[in-house]
Scaffold this active site. Structure first.
Site, PDB file in Angstrom:
ATOM      1  N   PRO A 127     -15.056  -7.768  -3.007  1.00 46.10           N
ATOM      2  CA  PRO A 127     -15.452  -6.721  -2.054  1.00 46.10           C
ATOM      3  C   PRO A 127     -15.220  -7.122  -0.596  1.00 46.10           C
ATOM      4  O   PRO A 127     -14.803  -6.301   0.210  1.00 46.10           O
ATOM      5  CB  PRO A 127     -16.939  -6.518  -2.347  1.00 46.10           C
ATOM      6  CG  PRO A 127     -17.084  -6.912  -3.785  1.00 46.10           C
ATOM      7  CD  PRO A 127     -16.089  -8.022  -4.024  1.00 46.10           C
ATOM      8  N   SER A 131      -7.114  -8.926   1.676  1.00 46.08           N
ATOM      9  CA  SER A 131      -6.016  -9.682   2.309  1.00 46.08           C
ATOM     10  C   SER A 131      -6.465 -11.101   2.633  1.00 46.08           C
ATOM     11  O   SER A 131      -5.702 -12.062   2.492  1.00 46.08           O
ATOM     12  CB  SER A 131      -5.582  -8.997   3.610  1.00 46.08           C
ATOM     13  OG  SER A 131      -5.268  -7.647   3.383  1.00 46.08           O
ATOM     14  N   GLU A 367      -1.235  -5.888  -4.211  1.00 45.66           N
ATOM     15  CA  GLU A 367      -0.478  -7.155  -4.255  1.00 45.66           C
ATOM     16  C   GLU A 367       0.103  -7.543  -2.894  1.00 45.66           C
ATOM     17  O   GLU A 367       1.270  -7.901  -2.774  1.00 45.66           O
ATOM     18  CB  GLU A 367       0.634  -7.069  -5.307  1.00 45.66           C
ATOM     19  CG  GLU A 367       0.051  -6.975  -6.711  1.00 45.66           C
ATOM     20  CD  GLU A 367       1.103  -7.095  -7.789  1.00 45.66           C
ATOM     21  OE1 GLU A 367       1.984  -7.965  -7.668  1.00 45.66           O
ATOM     22  OE2 GLU A 367       1.036  -6.317  -8.750  1.00 45.66           O
ATOM     23  N   SER A 370       1.321  -3.868   3.199  1.00 43.40           N
ATOM     24  CA  SER A 370       2.543  -3.888   4.031  1.00 43.40           C
ATOM     25  C   SER A 370       2.377  -4.846   5.211  1.00 43.40           C
ATOM     26  O   SER A 370       3.307  -5.557   5.572  1.00 43.40           O
ATOM     27  CB  SER A 370       2.852  -2.485   4.542  1.00 43.40           C
ATOM     28  OG  SER A 370       3.311  -1.686   3.488  1.00 43.40           O
TER      29      SER A 370
HETATM   30  C1  LIG Z   1      -5.116   0.865  -7.059  1.00 43.91           C
HETATM   31  C2  LIG Z   1      -5.396  -0.551  -6.713  1.00 43.91           C
HETATM   32  C3  LIG Z   1      -5.260  -1.535  -7.700  1.00 43.91           C
HETATM   33  C4  LIG Z   1      -5.553  -2.867  -7.412  1.00 43.91           C
HETATM   34  N1  LIG Z   1      -5.454  -3.805  -8.407  1.00 43.91           N
HETATM   35  C5  LIG Z   1      -5.837  -5.090  -8.154  1.00 43.91           C
HETATM   36  C6  LIG Z   1      -5.839  -6.080  -9.187  1.00 43.91           C
HETATM   37  O1  LIG Z   1      -5.436  -5.820 -10.330  1.00 43.91           O
HETATM   38  N2  LIG Z   1      -6.294  -7.321  -8.904  1.00 43.91           N
HETATM   39  C7  LIG Z   1      -6.726  -7.661  -7.655  1.00 43.91           C
HETATM   40  O2  LIG Z   1      -7.120  -8.803  -7.458  1.00 43.91           O
HETATM   41  N3  LIG Z   1      -6.742  -6.748  -6.643  1.00 43.91           N
HETATM   42  C8  LIG Z   1      -6.295  -5.479  -6.862  1.00 43.91           C
HETATM   43  N4  LIG Z   1      -6.314  -4.547  -5.843  1.00 43.91           N
HETATM   44  C9  LIG Z   1      -6.798  -4.933  -4.537  1.00 43.91           C
HETATM   45  C10 LIG Z   1      -5.673  -5.162  -3.529  1.00 43.91           C
HETATM   46  O3  LIG Z   1      -4.983  -6.346  -3.841  1.00 43.91           O
HETATM   47  C11 LIG Z   1      -6.326  -5.216  -2.138  1.00 43.91           C
HETATM   48  O4  LIG Z   1      -6.754  -3.907  -1.867  1.00 43.91           O
HETATM   49  C12 LIG Z   1      -5.369  -5.689  -1.061  1.00 43.91           C
HETATM   50  O5  LIG Z   1      -5.123  -7.058  -1.207  1.00 43.91           O
HETATM   51  C13 LIG Z   1      -5.888  -5.430   0.333  1.00 43.91           C
HETATM   52  O6  LIG Z   1      -7.190  -5.874   0.475  1.00 43.91           O
HETATM   53  P1  LIG Z   1      -8.348  -4.893   1.061  1.00 43.91           P
HETATM   54  O7  LIG Z   1      -8.271  -3.630   0.317  1.00 43.91           O
HETATM   55  O8  LIG Z   1      -9.604  -5.646   1.079  1.00 43.91           O
HETATM   56  O9  LIG Z   1      -7.879  -4.583   2.518  1.00 43.91           O
HETATM   57  P2  LIG Z   1      -8.242  -5.451   3.808  1.00 43.91           P
HETATM   58  O10 LIG Z   1      -7.796  -6.845   3.598  1.00 43.91           O
HETATM   59  O11 LIG Z   1      -9.646  -5.208   4.186  1.00 43.91           O
HETATM   60  O12 LIG Z   1      -7.279  -4.782   4.866  1.00 43.91           O
HETATM   61  C14 LIG Z   1      -7.552  -3.492   5.446  1.00 43.91           C
HETATM   62  C15 LIG Z   1      -6.348  -3.120   6.309  1.00 43.91           C
HETATM   63  O13 LIG Z   1      -6.192  -4.106   7.346  1.00 43.91           O
HETATM   64  C16 LIG Z   1      -4.886  -4.658   7.270  1.00 43.91           C
HETATM   65  N5  LIG Z   1      -4.936  -6.093   7.580  1.00 43.91           N
HETATM   66  C17 LIG Z   1      -5.671  -7.040   6.953  1.00 43.91           C
HETATM   67  N6  LIG Z   1      -5.404  -8.245   7.486  1.00 43.91           N
HETATM   68  C18 LIG Z   1      -4.488  -8.041   8.464  1.00 43.91           C
HETATM   69  C19 LIG Z   1      -3.807  -8.895   9.365  1.00 43.91           C
HETATM   70  N7  LIG Z   1      -4.012 -10.217   9.355  1.00 43.91           N
HETATM   71  N8  LIG Z   1      -2.928  -8.346  10.227  1.00 43.91           N
HETATM   72  C20 LIG Z   1      -2.693  -7.003  10.225  1.00 43.91           C
HETATM   73  N9  LIG Z   1      -3.300  -6.146   9.384  1.00 43.91           N
HETATM   74  C21 LIG Z   1      -4.183  -6.661   8.505  1.00 43.91           C
HETATM   75  C22 LIG Z   1      -4.431  -4.456   5.846  1.00 43.91           C
HETATM   76  O14 LIG Z   1      -3.015  -4.478   5.739  1.00 43.91           O
HETATM   77  C23 LIG Z   1      -5.029  -3.097   5.530  1.00 43.91           C
HETATM   78  O15 LIG Z   1      -4.198  -2.095   6.022  1.00 43.91           O
HETATM   79  C24 LIG Z   1      -5.972  -3.210  -6.108  1.00 43.91           C
HETATM   80  C25 LIG Z   1      -6.070  -2.231  -5.115  1.00 43.91           C
HETATM   81  C26 LIG Z   1      -5.772  -0.912  -5.413  1.00 43.91           C
HETATM   82  C27 LIG Z   1      -5.872   0.108  -4.313  1.00 43.91           C
END
Ligand SMILES: Cc1cc2nc3c(=O)[nH]c(=O)nc-3n(C[C@H](O)[C@H](O)[C@H](O)COP(=O)(O)OP(=O)(O)OC[C@H]3O[C@@H](n4cnc5c(N)ncnc54)[C@H](O)[C@@H]3O)c2cc1C
Length: 389
Positions: A127, A131, A367, A370
């Site tokens: 949660p 990233s 995964e 962008s």
């Molecule tokens: C349909 C779906 C299936 C998934 N399946 C899996 C799975 O099977 N296993 C698993 O482990 N995870 C899974 N995920 C999770 C997915 O890997 C994460 O959502 C992803 O890694 C991004 O993490 P977050 O959602 O916490 O976004 P955050 O890390 O909170 O990021 C929010 C936004 O900020 C941007 N951001 C973050 N850091 C930076 C930075 N340093 N510089 C610029 N921008 C930044 C991100 O690009 C994003 O746009 C899934 C997600 C979805 C939506």
């Protein structure tokens, strides 16, 4: 340099295309509407020997490698990203094991997956740590020869159907440590005490394969289920690098499906005494999108070829990340264009365009978002891993 598919790959492409037309495309919309897991898709893939396509032959797989799986997923994603995800899930949880795991782990966990007897999930995100992987809080504490895992994984694709999971946890003394060797990977079986599937997400697209939480409460994991070595996070993450073309293929297939559908529509949509396809503004939109699709395919095929050569270490990361970044962003643009080309009809549930639009949106997030991919590409250029001298 040879841009032709081998005879084997060309046959594979045709076989999957037929399978998609017969078994996947007719049910894709219904699966989106009901959100129910399409067991018939899984059975069709298994019966056709496609389920283990990208896994090694000595483990019962098809030996088509990442390139073969990429081509198959491209075909499947033209009709259904849910079905494409099912194929992707044969590689996401197994990649770290194929790269760093023991022979015993490959036989026990990967081989039955290659033949469709079991399914698996991949637990990295938490949660408060998407990233920012290093922010994970799931902990593994040594207890004799075993490890006790406690924590919450979230957004895990296929969590409900999986029989086992690749799970990442902090093994360092200091749970707040942020160095790579503070994290290790484990294989966790669904049936073990302390393993529970938590909330299942209500999501925007790619319905049918659930995402949701995996709750771990002092789950006892034997030492032989550590993937690679303790602190071997970096090695396991090579698996994610190798996955980039596979995710990219989901975007390319979706873009191709959307553009083909919209093109056929405008050819028969009458307006202003002719058809919409006669207008140069529409033709240029089609031309630009077709060019982008082919550019994405070239990036992706090369990335898949690199990954099959074992070139998924740091110096190859920009090439792999470019494929995922470009193809997933393309899927969003292509599906948006398809909605626009159909006008109001594209916005309605009578056409699959609205589904593709929703399905595409997840591809720029999963995964490695962008933004994460752009960071990796930029680092590659700054470090001269990608340099044109
Ligand atoms: C349909 C779906 C299936 C998934 N399946 C899996 C799975 O099977 N296993 C698993 O482990 N995870 C899974 N995920 C999770 C997915 O890997 C994460 O959502 C992803 O890694 C991004 O993490 P977050 O959602 O916490 O976004 P955050 O890390 O909170 O990021 C929010 C936004 O900020 C941007 N951001 C973050 N850091 C930076 C930075 N340093 N510089 C610029 N921008 C930044 C991100 O690009 C994003 O746009 C899934 C997600 C979805 C939506």
């Amino acid at each position: 340099m040879d841009f032709e598919l081998s005879e084997e790959l060309s046959t594979l492409q045709k076989t999957v295309r037929r399978l998609v037309a017969d078994k996947i495309a007719p049910r894709a919309r219904e699966v989106d509407r009901s959100g129910e897991y399409p067991q018939d898709f899984f059975d069709a893939f298994r019966d056709a020997g496609v389920i283990g396509l990208g896994l090694p032959t000595d483990l019962g797989g098809g030996g088509a490698g990442i390139l073969g799986l990429t081509l198959a997923i491209e075909e499947v994603a033209k009709a259904s990203n849910t079905a494409a995800l099912m194929l992707l899930l044969t590689r996401l949880p197994t990649s770290p094991i194929l790269i760093a795991g023991s022979d015993a782990q490959k036989q026990k966990y990967v081989a039955p997956l290659a033949t469709g007897e079991v399914r698996a999930g991949f637990g990295l995100s938490e949660p408060q740590a998407g990233s920012d992987v290093m922010g994970m809080r799931t902990r593994a504490v040594r207890d004799g020869d075993d490890w006790l895992l406690t924590g919450t994984k979230c957004w895990m694709s296929g969590v409900v159907q999986a029989d086992w999971y690749t799970v990442f946890a902090k093994t360092s003394e200091d749970p707040a440590a942020r160095n790579h060797d503070s994290i290790s990977a484990f294989i966790v079986e669904r049936s073990w005490e302390g393993v529970t599937v938590g909330n299942v997400d209500r999501k925007m697209g790619v319905k049918g394969v659930d995402t949701g939480e995996l709750l771990l409460d002092k789950v006892r994991v034997p030492a032989e289920n550590v993937i690679g070595e303790i602190g071997g996070f970096r090695l396991c993450m090579l698996g994610l690098n190798a996955m980039r073309p596979i995710v990219a293929a989901r975007g390319i297939g979706l873009a191709e499906g959307a553009l083909m559908y919209a093109t056929e529509y405008v050819k028969q949509r009458a307006a202003f005494g002719t058809t919409i396809a006669d207008f140069q503004g529409i033709q240029w939109a089609i031309a630009k999108m077709a060019t982008e699709i082919e550019a994405a395919r070239l990036l992706t095929d090369r990335a898949a070829w690199l990954a099959d050569q074992g070139r998924y270490t740091k110096e190859w990361v920009p090439y792999l990340s470019m494929a995922k970044y470009y193809a997933s962003e393309l899927a969003v643009r292509a599906s948006g264009l398809a909605v626009q080309m159909l006008g109001a009809a594209g916005y309605m549930e009578d056409h699959p365009t609205e589904q593709w639009y929703r399905d595409a949106r997840q591809l720029t997030i999963v995964e490695g978002t962008s933004q994460v991919q752009l960071g990796l590409i930029a680092k590659g250029v700054l470090d001269h891993d990608l340099w044109w001298d």
